[in-house]
Design a protein around this motif. Sequence first.
Motif, PDB file in Angstrom:
ATOM      1  N   LEU B 293       0.697  -1.230  -0.093  1.00 56.90           N
ATOM      2  CA  LEU B 293       0.171  -0.221   0.004  1.00 56.90           C
ATOM      3  C   LEU B 293       0.939   1.264  -0.104  1.00 56.90           C
ATOM      4  CD1 LEU B 293      -2.822  -0.841   2.662  1.00 56.90           C
ATOM      5  CD2 LEU B 293      -3.139  -0.766   0.374  1.00 56.90           C
ATOM      6  N   SER B 294       2.087   1.161   0.739  1.00 55.02           N
ATOM      7  CA  SER B 294       2.921   2.434   0.789  1.00 55.02           C
ATOM      8  C   SER B 294       3.335   3.131  -0.542  1.00 55.02           C
ATOM      9  CB  SER B 294       4.049   1.910   1.530  1.00 55.02           C
ATOM     10  OG  SER B 294       4.091   1.211   2.585  1.00 55.02           O
ATOM     11  N   SER B 295       3.483   2.168  -1.602  1.00 55.96           N
ATOM     12  CA  SER B 295       3.815   2.664  -2.740  1.00 55.96           C
ATOM     13  C   SER B 295       2.612   2.923  -3.821  1.00 55.96           C
ATOM     14  CB  SER B 295       4.649   1.853  -3.631  1.00 55.96           C
ATOM     15  OG  SER B 295       4.418   0.436  -3.312  1.00 55.96           O
ATOM     16  N   MET B 296       1.460   2.809  -3.069  1.00 53.54           N
ATOM     17  CA  MET B 296       0.290   3.275  -4.113  1.00 53.54           C
ATOM     18  C   MET B 296      -0.422   4.605  -3.816  1.00 53.54           C
ATOM     19  SD  MET B 296      -1.691  -0.427  -3.975  1.00 53.54           S
ATOM     20  CE  MET B 296      -2.995  -0.138  -5.169  1.00 53.54           C
ATOM     21  N   PRO B 297      -0.370   5.362  -4.805  1.00 49.11           N
ATOM     22  CA  PRO B 297      -0.884   6.698  -4.625  1.00 49.11           C
ATOM     23  C   PRO B 297      -2.265   6.826  -4.036  1.00 49.11           C
ATOM     24  CG  PRO B 297       0.191   6.443  -6.639  1.00 49.11           C
ATOM     25  CD  PRO B 297      -0.132   5.205  -6.245  1.00 49.11           C
ATOM     26  N   GLY B 298      -2.638   7.718  -3.240  1.00 45.26           N
ATOM     27  CA  GLY B 298      -3.953   7.667  -2.670  1.00 45.26           C
ATOM     28  C   GLY B 298      -4.223   6.830  -1.548  1.00 45.26           C
ATOM     29  N   MET B 299      -3.441   5.774  -1.165  1.00 42.87           N
ATOM     30  CA  MET B 299      -3.652   4.809  -0.303  1.00 42.87           C
ATOM     31  C   MET B 299      -2.840   5.179   1.010  1.00 42.87           C
ATOM     32  SD  MET B 299      -5.504   2.280  -0.848  1.00 42.87           S
ATOM     33  CE  MET B 299      -6.050   1.328  -2.178  1.00 42.87           C
ATOM     34  N   PRO B 300      -3.562   4.673   2.293  1.00 47.92           N
ATOM     35  CA  PRO B 300      -2.889   5.080   3.479  1.00 47.92           C
ATOM     36  C   PRO B 300      -1.889   4.243   3.512  1.00 47.92           C
ATOM     37  CG  PRO B 300      -5.036   3.717   3.720  1.00 47.92           C
ATOM     38  CD  PRO B 300      -4.842   4.196   2.543  1.00 47.92           C
ATOM     39  N   ARG B 301      -0.931   4.466   4.661  1.00 45.51           N
ATOM     40  CA  ARG B 301       0.126   3.642   4.930  1.00 45.51           C
ATOM     41  C   ARG B 301      -0.121   2.819   6.261  1.00 45.51           C
ATOM     42  NH1 ARG B 301       5.976   5.737   3.027  1.00 45.51           N
ATOM     43  NH2 ARG B 301       5.387   6.809   1.158  1.00 45.51           N
ATOM     44  N   PRO B 302       0.121   1.573   6.440  1.00 50.08           N
ATOM     45  CA  PRO B 302      -0.573   0.705   7.475  1.00 50.08           C
ATOM     46  C   PRO B 302       0.451   1.020   8.545  1.00 50.08           C
ATOM     47  CG  PRO B 302       0.127  -0.857   5.693  1.00 50.08           C
ATOM     48  CD  PRO B 302       0.375   0.594   5.257  1.00 50.08           C
ATOM     49  N   ILE B 303       0.267   0.952   9.879  1.00 52.14           N
ATOM     50  CA  ILE B 303       0.953   0.860  11.041  1.00 52.14           C
ATOM     51  C   ILE B 303       0.657  -0.167  11.894  1.00 52.14           C
ATOM     52  CG2 ILE B 303       1.927   3.217  10.841  1.00 52.14           C
ATOM     53  CD1 ILE B 303       0.228   4.060  13.023  1.00 52.14           C
ATOM     54  N   GLY B 304       1.474  -0.974  12.795  1.00 51.56           N
ATOM     55  CA  GLY B 304       1.027  -2.139  13.422  1.00 51.56           C
ATOM     56  C   GLY B 304       1.690  -3.116  13.188  1.00 51.56           C
ATOM     57  N   VAL B 305       1.152  -4.313  13.447  1.00 55.10           N
ATOM     58  CA  VAL B 305       1.790  -5.678  12.945  1.00 55.10           C
ATOM     59  C   VAL B 305       0.872  -6.090  11.797  1.00 55.10           C
ATOM     60  CG1 VAL B 305       2.185  -8.076  13.750  1.00 55.10           C
ATOM     61  CG2 VAL B 305       2.141  -6.178  15.338  1.00 55.10           C
ATOM     62  N   LEU B 306       2.027  -6.365  10.692  1.00 55.65           N
ATOM     63  CA  LEU B 306       1.408  -6.706   9.476  1.00 55.65           C
ATOM     64  C   LEU B 306       1.258  -8.422   9.177  1.00 55.65           C
ATOM     65  CD1 LEU B 306       2.841  -3.887   8.514  1.00 55.65           C
ATOM     66  CD2 LEU B 306       2.529  -4.777   6.178  1.00 55.65           C
ATOM     67  N   TYR B 307       2.355  -8.720   9.962  1.00 53.74           N
ATOM     68  CA  TYR B 307       2.561 -10.209   9.905  1.00 53.74           C
ATOM     69  C   TYR B 307       3.359 -10.986  11.360  1.00 53.74           C
ATOM     70  CZ  TYR B 307       3.772 -14.750   7.623  1.00 53.74           C
ATOM     71  OH  TYR B 307       3.815 -16.044   7.287  1.00 53.74           O
ATOM     72  N   ALA B 308       2.674 -12.084  11.661  1.00 47.79           N
ATOM     73  CA  ALA B 308       3.456 -12.608  12.849  1.00 47.79           C
ATOM     74  C   ALA B 308       2.941 -14.103  12.935  1.00 47.79           C
ATOM     75  CB  ALA B 308       3.063 -11.873  14.145  1.00 47.79           C
ATOM     76  N   VAL B 309       3.839 -14.770  12.430  1.00 45.62           N
ATOM     77  CA  VAL B 309       3.655 -16.281  12.680  1.00 45.62           C
ATOM     78  C   VAL B 309       4.644 -17.036  13.576  1.00 45.62           C
ATOM     79  CG1 VAL B 309       2.372 -16.796  10.396  1.00 45.62           C
ATOM     80  CG2 VAL B 309       4.953 -16.634  10.647  1.00 45.62           C
ATOM     81  N   ASP B 310       4.347 -17.878  14.220  1.00 45.69           N
ATOM     82  CA  ASP B 310       5.221 -18.519  15.359  1.00 45.69           C
ATOM     83  C   ASP B 310       5.977 -19.601  14.390  1.00 45.69           C
ATOM     84  OD1 ASP B 310       6.259 -18.990  17.708  1.00 45.69           O
ATOM     85  OD2 ASP B 310       5.279 -20.387  17.974  1.00 45.69           O
ATOM     86  N   ARG B 311       7.404 -19.596  14.520  1.00 46.87           N
ATOM     87  CA  ARG B 311       8.144 -21.006  14.167  1.00 46.87           C
ATOM     88  C   ARG B 311       9.462 -20.786  14.936  1.00 46.87           C
ATOM     89  NH1 ARG B 311      11.815 -19.429   9.495  1.00 46.87           N
ATOM     90  NH2 ARG B 311      11.493 -17.419   8.918  1.00 46.87           N
ATOM     91  N   PRO B 312       9.957 -21.930  14.813  1.00 51.13           N
ATOM     92  CA  PRO B 312      11.112 -21.945  15.806  1.00 51.13           C
ATOM     93  C   PRO B 312      12.330 -21.185  15.541  1.00 51.13           C
ATOM     94  CG  PRO B 312      10.354 -24.547  14.772  1.00 51.13           C
ATOM     95  CD  PRO B 312       9.740 -23.226  14.309  1.00 51.13           C
ATOM     96  N   ALA B 313      12.694 -20.642  16.749  1.00 52.06           N
ATOM     97  CA  ALA B 313      14.030 -19.666  16.411  1.00 52.06           C
ATOM     98  C   ALA B 313      15.188 -20.524  15.987  1.00 52.06           C
ATOM     99  CB  ALA B 313      14.409 -18.945  17.512  1.00 52.06           C
ATOM    100  N   TYR B 314      15.920 -20.002  15.243  1.00 47.85           N
ATOM    101  CA  TYR B 314      17.411 -20.509  14.843  1.00 47.85           C
ATOM    102  C   TYR B 314      18.243 -21.134  15.918  1.00 47.85           C
ATOM    103  CZ  TYR B 314      21.705 -21.124  12.185  1.00 47.85           C
ATOM    104  OH  TYR B 314      22.799 -21.543  11.497  1.00 47.85           O
ATOM    105  N   GLU B 315      18.307 -20.388  17.039  1.00 49.20           N
ATOM    106  CA  GLU B 315      19.415 -20.470  18.028  1.00 49.20           C
ATOM    107  C   GLU B 315      18.831 -21.819  18.695  1.00 49.20           C
ATOM    108  OE1 GLU B 315      17.620 -17.843  17.528  1.00 49.20           O
ATOM    109  OE2 GLU B 315      16.580 -17.366  19.450  1.00 49.20           O
TER     110      GLU B 315
END
Lengths: 651, 348
Positions: B293-315
Motif C-alpha cells: 500500500l505504501s507505494s500506491m498513490p492515494g492509499m494510506p500507509r499501514p502501521i501496527g503488526v502486518l504479519y506474525a507467525v510463530d516458528r522455531p528460532a534458529y538458536e
Amino acid sequence: MLRLMVGLLVSEAQTDAQPEALPTISDRRKKETISQMATMTKKTQEIEQVTLRFAGDSGDGMQLTGSQFASTTAMIGNDISTLPDYPAEIRAPVGTTYGVSGFQLRFGASEVTTPGDVCDVLVAMNAAALKVNLRSLRDGGMIIANSGGFDDRNLKLSRYESNPLEDGSLSRYQLHLMDINKLTASALADMNLNMKVAARCKNFFALGVTYWMFNRPLEPTIQWIRDKFKKTPELVEANTRVLHAGYAYGETTEIFTVRYDVRPAKLSPGTYRFITGNEAFAWGLIAASVKSRLELFLGSYPITPASTILHELAKHKHFGVKTFQAEDEIAAITSAIGASYGGSLAVTTTSGPGLALKTEAMGLAVMLELPLIICDVQRGGPCTGLPTKTEQADLLQAVYGRNSEAPIPVIAPATPAECFEMAFEACRIAIKYMTPVLVLSDGYLANGAEPWLVPAPESLPTLPVRFRTEPQGFEPYSRDEQTLARPWAIPGTPGLEHRVGGLEKQHITGDVCYDPDNHDFMVKLRAEKVGRIANDIPLAKVDGEESGDILVVGWGSTFGAIRAAVEKVRSTGVPVSHLHLRHLNPLPRNTGEVLSRFRKVLIPEINLGQLSRILRERFLVPAIGLNRVEGLPLRTGDIEAKILEVLSNGH
Amino acid sequence: MNLVVETMNNAPAQPAQKYAQKDFQSDQDVRWCPGCGDYSILAQVQRVLPDLNIPREKLVWVSGIGCSSRFPYYVQTYGIHGIHGRAAAIASGLKMARPDLSVWVATGDGDGMSIGGNHLIHVFRRNVGIKILLFNNQIYGLTKGQFSPTSVEGQITASTPYGNIDHPFNPLLLALGSGAGFVARSVDREPKNLQEVIRRAAAHRGTTFVEIYQNCNVFNDGAFSTMTDKETHDDNVLVLEHGKPLIFGKDKKKGIRLNGFTPQLVDIGADGDAGLIVHNEKDHMLAFILAGLSSMPGMPRPIGVLYAVDRPAYESDMVGQIEKVKQSRGEGELAKLLQGGETWQIEW
C-alpha cells in the motif's frame, strides 16, 4: 629395538596384541609372510626414503589413493609428509591437463620433513597426468603408466603429438606399462557391475600395485573400504578385489623385478595418528575449548583451503561446538565477535580473500578488546589467485593490513600436526590478553598430513578464564597491570551493564572519547598490550651453532624444506644455523640479538620477501631473500643451492 | 558445565523489583540533533522495557553505524556499537552463543538496507531470535544528507542535486520476501502505537522486524508529514488490528477491499462496509498486499503488526541439534577424540 603394533580398529588391534597372533589378520605378520613369498621370486631392496606421486583425472580418486597409501605407511611406522596437489575445478573435463589431480608423498626410515622436491616414482593414470607431472619426476625415476589412459582421445586432449609411451621420449626413465582400465574390468568381469561403477575402481588397482612395490599391508585399506561402502556391499567387494588384483599383478607380472622396503622410522614412543593441518587446527580449538571451559563458536564462510576446518568442527557438536556457516566473510567474523562478547571462545576461519573482507571487523575486535581467533589458511593470490595452491604472502596483511594502528598478534604453525598446538596457543593468547589473534596457516599445511604423536589430554595446560562478576569498582576498560588485558564482563552479569563499540574509548571508563591526548594514549596502549606478549612466548632458539656465517630464518610451512636443506649442507661439513619463527607479532624478545650473531641472514619465503621486510625494518639486518612464488612448497634443493651461493659469493 | 552457564547460575531470572523508565537511561549525554525523531523512539523503548520483566543485565542492544546506531549508548543495558551494516550479524552471533539473552538491534535505512542488506535478509530467512528496529528516515544523516536506499525517486539530496534516480526499497516487502516471521511498522510520532508494536516484538520468538518512520529534521524534514500532521494524519494512516476490518479516515468512513488482487479504496458512507478486508496477521499474502500500500498513490500507509507467525528460532534449533548429538554420541571427551579412530603405538 623398535616394536611396532598396528592398532587399526579395536577388533584387529586386540587380535594383533595377542602374543600368538594369527598370521591371517595381523598386518605386520601378514606383510612379512607376503614379503617372504615375494622374495622367493623377486629381489627386495631396502631404501631410506622415497617420494611417490599419484596423478590422474580429478575424478579418478587420486586424493583418496594418496591418502590411503599415506595412512597405511604412517601406520607401519614410517615417517611421512604429504602434498595433495589438486585443481580448483571440481570435475574438469575428463582427460584434460587442467583437470589433473596429484598427491605426492615422501616417506622414510628416517625423519621426513618435506613431501619431496622431485619424485622417484610417478603413477600416471592418463596422458594428461603424465604431461603435467613429468617435470616433477627425477631423471631415472620410475613411471607406472596406465596405458589404457593413453588412447587417441587422451593424447589429443593433453596435446601429445605422438604417444610418449611408445615414441621413446621417456627413455630417461624406468617405464612400467599396464592397462589398468582393462585389468580392473577383468577383475570385476563376473560381477555384472555398471561399466562406469567398475571403471571407478581403477585407482585401487594402482594402489594395490604400489602396495606391492613398497611392501605395504592391504588390511588398513580393506578395512577403510568396508567402512566407507558399508551400505553397498558390492562396492566393498569390487574395490577390495581390484586392490588385491593390483597387488597380485605386482607380484606375478614380469615387469617388476624389484620391490622396495622402507624400514620403520625411529619415532618417539607413544600413540600416533595421521593428521592434516586443518584437522589438527580444528582439534586444537576443541582442546582449548575444553581446557578453558568456554563454548566454542565458529563463524565461517566456505573458502578453499580453509573449509575443512568448518567441516571438521561441525562433526563435533557433542563437544557443544556451535558452527555457523554465515552468509559472507563479514558476517562470519562479526558473528564471532558477538559470540565472544557473550563469553564464547570465538573463531573465524578463512583464506586470503576472506581475510581482506574481514579487515574492518578485525579493527572492531581490536577496539572491543575481546578474544577472537582468526585463522587465515593462505593460498595463492592476489584476488582469487590459485585457490588450491599454497603461498605465504599474507604475512604483511596479517601484521599490518588494517586501517590505522590496529595491532594483532600473529602466529604460524610450521607443520600440519603443529596446527594443533598453534590453535591452542592462539586461544591462550587471545583469552589471556583479551585480543584477537591471527593464525597464518597455508594450503600445504591445511591439506598436508604427517604422523602426530598424540598428546595426553592431561598434559595440555588449562586456560584460565575469569569473567568479571564483581560490580564494585567495575570499569570496562580498566586493565590488568601485567598483561594490560581489560576485564571480560559478559551480558547476564548483574551490575556490569556497559557499552562497547568501535568509537575510541576513554581509558578506564570505556566511554566514547574524542580527546586527543586520550587517543594518543590508547593507540600506544593497544600497541603496548600486544608488544608485551613477547614476554610470554618462547625465546627464539637457533638450531645449530649459536653464531656464525649464516643463519637461515623461516616461518610457517617452509620449516620442513629449510630444515632438510640446512641438514644437507651441514652434512657436507659446512656449518649452517636455522631459526624458525612461530610468533611473528610480536617477535620473540631476543630475535634481534640472535640475528646479530650471524654474518649473513637468509630468509626463504613463498612471497616477495615479507618476513625479510619485517626483520630488516625492525633490526636493520641486511636479510637476503630466497623468494619463489609458484603456488608450491619451496624445494629443498633450491634452498640448499642458495645457502651455498650466499656463503660463497659474499653478497 | 561451561563457564558461562556456571557464571549465570546465580543470576536472577526476573528483576528484583519493577524497573522504571529512568532505570534504562544511561549516564551518557544523548547527542542527536534537537528535534530528531530518534528521541521519541528512545523514550518509547525506555518506557516499554520495564514492562518486559526482563532483568536489565539480560538485555543487549546492538547497532551498526549511523545516527540510529548511537542508540545502545543511551540505554542502560549491555550494548555493542558495531561497524557499519553488521549489527544483525553481530547480534546473531551473540544470540546463538547466548540464547538466554534478549538481543535487540537498532539500525537505519542506510545501515540496515544498504551496506548491511545482506545480513538483514539472511537473518530473516534464518529466524534468529533478535529484535530489529529499523529507523527509516529515507536519508543518510550522519554523513550529511546523501540519498539512502529508501529515499524517494527524484529526491534532491547532497549527492543527487538533480534528483535521485534510484528506485527505493520497501523494507516491509523485503522482510516478507526474505521469510521474516514478524513484520511491523510504526512511526516516531505515534508513541502509543510504537510502544504496542515494541511490546509485541518483544513477546515474539524468532526474528522480529519493525520499520519505524523517523523524521530527520535536518536533512529530510517532513518526509512523513502526511502521516504525522494533524490535518492529514487520519486519511493517511491505517492502524492495523488483528481481526478488524481495514477502516481509516477522519470519521472512520474509509475502508479498503480487494478487487482481484488489487486493493481498492471504499467510501463506507456511500458504499457500505461490505467486503472490506479483515486484517489477519497470519495471512502471508495479505501482509504483502498491506506492505505494498505504501507505494500506491492515494492509499494510506499501514502501521501496527502486518504479519506474525510463530516458528522455531534458529538458536533453539542449533542448541537442539547439539543436545541430540550429545544424546546419541555422549558428551565429547578429549581423550576419545585424540586417541579414537585410526591410531598406532610406537614402543621402544
